[in-house]
Write an enzyme that holds these catalytic residues in place. Structure first.
Site, mmCIF file in Angstrom:
data_model
loop_
_atom_site.group_PDB
_atom_site.id
_atom_site.type_symbol
_atom_site.label_atom_id
_atom_site.label_comp_id
_atom_site.label_asym_id
_atom_site.label_seq_id
_atom_site.Cartn_x
_atom_site.Cartn_y
_atom_site.Cartn_z
ATOM 1 N N LYS A 121 -8.328 13.061 7.229
ATOM 2 C CA LYS A 121 -8.214 12.717 8.658
ATOM 3 C C LYS A 121 -7.131 13.521 9.375
ATOM 4 O O LYS A 121 -7.191 13.693 10.585
ATOM 5 C CB LYS A 121 -7.983 11.212 8.844
ATOM 6 C CG LYS A 121 -9.181 10.383 8.370
ATOM 7 C CD LYS A 121 -9.478 9.152 9.176
ATOM 8 C CE LYS A 121 -10.867 8.649 8.758
ATOM 9 N NZ LYS A 121 -11.280 7.402 9.300
ATOM 10 N N LYS A 202 -20.116 11.349 2.867
ATOM 11 C CA LYS A 202 -20.282 9.896 2.946
ATOM 12 C C LYS A 202 -20.792 9.519 4.339
ATOM 13 O O LYS A 202 -20.330 10.082 5.332
ATOM 14 C CB LYS A 202 -18.919 9.237 2.703
ATOM 15 C CG LYS A 202 -18.943 7.735 2.598
ATOM 16 C CD LYS A 202 -17.522 7.187 2.502
ATOM 17 C CE LYS A 202 -16.824 7.138 3.830
ATOM 18 N NZ LYS A 202 -17.257 6.065 4.727
ATOM 19 N N LYS A 205 -18.832 5.875 10.125
ATOM 20 C CA LYS A 205 -18.977 5.313 11.465
ATOM 21 C C LYS A 205 -18.674 6.364 12.529
ATOM 22 O O LYS A 205 -19.291 6.377 13.572
ATOM 23 C CB LYS A 205 -18.014 4.125 11.662
ATOM 24 C CG LYS A 205 -18.257 2.945 10.727
ATOM 25 C CD LYS A 205 -17.687 1.685 11.276
ATOM 26 C CE LYS A 205 -16.223 1.499 11.366
ATOM 27 N NZ LYS A 205 -15.124 2.061 10.824
#
Ligand code: ATP
Ligand code: LTN
Length: 337
Positions: A121, A202, A205
């Site tokens: 991130k 993966k 969201k």
């Protein structure tokens, strides 16, 4: 069983960050596991809005306020029963932020810099906030506040729960036994559902919000589900055995397995020789069937935000005294108070 044992069920705690598009991976890896086991445990399910603040550039205040309500409705629509489980918003219980500071002080920087979620991130950000680095410490505080025994999460959260255990043990070394050491609860298959448009990453969201073909949303209409599954990446072979399938096909088989509850041999027999068209058709039907009641319940709940508000306030009031008691114990151990 002794009557005293009956009173103390193991404590389950888990949470989801209220951002992006909640998808079938979140349902399979987390929400369905929470819902299934509710009667066996003392359940606490949190909507972790403080975690959402760790990428402030992406999260506007109005967006966050709306998402918190949406996610509460989704928890309930997926089968979390407010009678059996406390559902609450993290920022409604101040002990989470306070314990995070205390735990920051015992957590070596190197442990946080090694976290894979932090590395990915922070990789493409111009500047990285301290909150993003401390994210797993806040997660540890969430878990440790409630004397949690089990943390049901998907595979990507394994490292954070292990860090929580390490923090609890380091605290014990410095100040004496204070916390319950939590265990992971992860399903054997389906704990890592991959992106439908790219089975090497993966399902997530945030990507689902940017790319419609990436995921199946929990409130997607049947037509959208059909189109997304039809476009899902497969290959040019006709291999529908779990052990030999390519990443994209294995992902479709895994979703089918998790939602149908059928055994692998039964699924392989079902799709033998049928080609990917057949697999996609039957998977679409299963997804539509599974998600229809969730979408309906979600829509009903969203028409009455006052009911959701009461559920969330009741949840916070129920768990806050446990959190306060842990915080007091921690502060005493450290010499505060
Ligand atoms: P984001 O893109 O915002 O990081 P995410 O999709 O990775 O979102 P989280 O909020 O990190 O979702 O996860 C919520 C819960 O769902 C966690 O328990 C997580 O482990 C689980 N989960 C997330 N993605 C998957 C997936 N693809 N397969 C199975 N479980 C998943
Ligand atoms: N980091 C988790 C969300 C989360 C969580 C928790 C999960 C925050 N606090 C405590 C389990 C227990 C994620 O899914 N991204």
């Amino acid at each position: 069983m002794q009557p005293s044992e009956a009173k103390h069920k193991p404590v389950v705690f888990s949470g989801i960050q209220p951002t992006g598009k909640m998808h079938i991976g979140n349902y399979i890896g987390a929400l369905s596991v929470w819902a299934e086991n509710q009667s066996k445990y003392d359940n606490i399910f949190c909507i972790v809005d403080l975690h959402a603040l760790t990428i402030p550039e992406a999260i506007k205040p109005e967006y966050l306020r709306h998402k918190v309500v949406e996610f509460a409705a989704l928890y309930i629509a997926c089968g979390i029963d407010p009678e059996q489980s406390a559902i609450f918003i993290q920022s409604h219980v101040p002990a989470h932020a306070e314990l995070t500071w205390l735990l920051n002080c015992v957590t070596p920087l190197g442990w946080l810099e090694r976290m894979t979620q932090y590395k990915s991130k922070s990789a493409h950000q111009e500047s990285v906030g301290t909150g993003l680095l401390a994210y797993p410490v806040l997660q540890a505080a969430d878990i440790l506040l409630y004397n949690t025994n089990l943390v049901p999460v998907g595979d990507d959260q394994r490292q954070h729960v292990e860090l929580t255990r390490d923090i609890a043990q380091r605290f014990a070394f410095l100040y004496g036994e204070t916390f319950v050491t939590p265990e992971l609860l992860i399903r054997r298959s389906g704990a890592r559902i991959m992106g439908l448009d790219d089975p090497t990453v993966k399902m997530s969201k945030s990507l689902g919000e940017q790319r419609p073909e990436h995921s199946i949303g929990l409130v997607d209409e049947p037509g959208v589900i059909r189109r997304t599954v039809a476009r899902a990446v497969t290959d040019t072979a006709r291999e529908t055995r779990f052990e030999h399938a390519s990443a994209g096909v294995l992902n479709l088989l895994t979703i089918y397995e998790a939602l149908s509850g059928e055994t692998r041999p039964a699924i392989e027999a079902r799709f033998a020789g049928g080609g990917y068209g057949d697999l996609k058709r039957q998977l679409t039907e299963l997804l539509v069937e599974t998600l229809a009641p969730i979408r309906k319940r979600y829509q009903d709940l969203m028409t009455d935000p006052t009911e959701l508000d009461i559920i969330l306030r009741t949840g916070a009031a129920k768990v806050a005294p446990v959190a306060e008691a842990t915080l007091t114990r921690v502060k005493r151990a450290m010499g505060c108070a």
